[in-house]
Enzyme design. Sequence first.
Site, mmCIF file in Angstrom:
data_model
loop_
_atom_site.group_PDB
_atom_site.id
_atom_site.type_symbol
_atom_site.label_atom_id
_atom_site.label_comp_id
_atom_site.label_asym_id
_atom_site.label_seq_id
_atom_site.Cartn_x
_atom_site.Cartn_y
_atom_site.Cartn_z
ATOM 1 N N ARG A 1 1.637 0.938 -14.322
ATOM 2 C CA ARG A 1 0.475 0.425 -13.593
ATOM 3 C C ARG A 1 -0.851 0.852 -14.219
ATOM 4 N NH1 ARG A 1 1.966 0.853 -7.144
ATOM 5 N NH2 ARG A 1 3.988 -0.212 -7.231
ATOM 6 N N ASP B 1 -7.895 -1.134 4.799
ATOM 7 C CA ASP B 1 -7.007 -0.719 3.714
ATOM 8 C C ASP B 1 -7.855 -0.044 2.648
ATOM 9 O OD1 ASP B 1 -3.895 -1.687 3.019
ATOM 10 O OD2 ASP B 1 -5.047 -1.034 1.265
#
Length: 277
Positions: free
Chosen positions: A38, A139
């Site tokens: 990632r 979030d």
Amino acid sequence: MTAEFPLTERDFARIRALIHRHAGIALGSHKREMVYSRVSRRLRQLGLPDFAGYLDLLESAEGSAECQLFINSLTTNLTSFYREEHHFPVLARLAQASRQPLAIWCAAASTGEEPYSIAMTLFEAIGERATAARILATDIDTDVLARAEAGIFRQERVGALSPERLKRFFSRGVGANAGYVKVRPELRALVRFERLNLLDASWPVKEQQDAIFCRNVMIYFDKPTQKRVLERFVPLLKPHGLLFAGHSENASLVSPCFRSAGQTVYSLAPVRAGDRA
């Protein structure tokens, strides 16, 4: 096979420390391959030759914008409509029993399936009274929040929903938008999306909530972080409010502030005499 960007033990330790400090995520040593996959994307996009230089950027005064992208890269956003379905009848009963408009906080909104499931549950449970409810969806990941706010989903993301729900709550795309659906305005109007890091010193949650959905978030925190977050939920819940947790999370084991009120559903524990100010 030689890695494109060597990831040293020191680099990996710095990454683990940074993501814990900024997002509370406790990365185990077994996450090394995931981290490489990632974070290396950010190195390619920035044209950087190694992890050390990227980490130096994150820790510099100029690295604040990149730090958000770093956090986005390491957050997990597995979600679906009506995930952990046993929670929604509980929410429906809570809504039906309330004489006042509900305030609900979805603390890990991801791409929007959870807060929209909450909104659909309210409409089905109390009809037009649901329009007075307030759903705050937050979030830490700004990428998924943008997608949630748009309210547009691929057809396969809503494949498990009944035809009745699809017709009532979504519009089908046509032409260039074929294969997509969009939440209807009345559903979208119930939800306010906002970025929030559960480690932040202050939260944009100003009123007590009837329900807090914090599901499959605590599993990424270590025990001290879990305890701190749960204790901060306490003054934000109404006396008879409910906390909804993930299937592998047990709030009552981590914090004495909560007691079980159903399958991964928790209510505030009675205040003991010795705990009173």
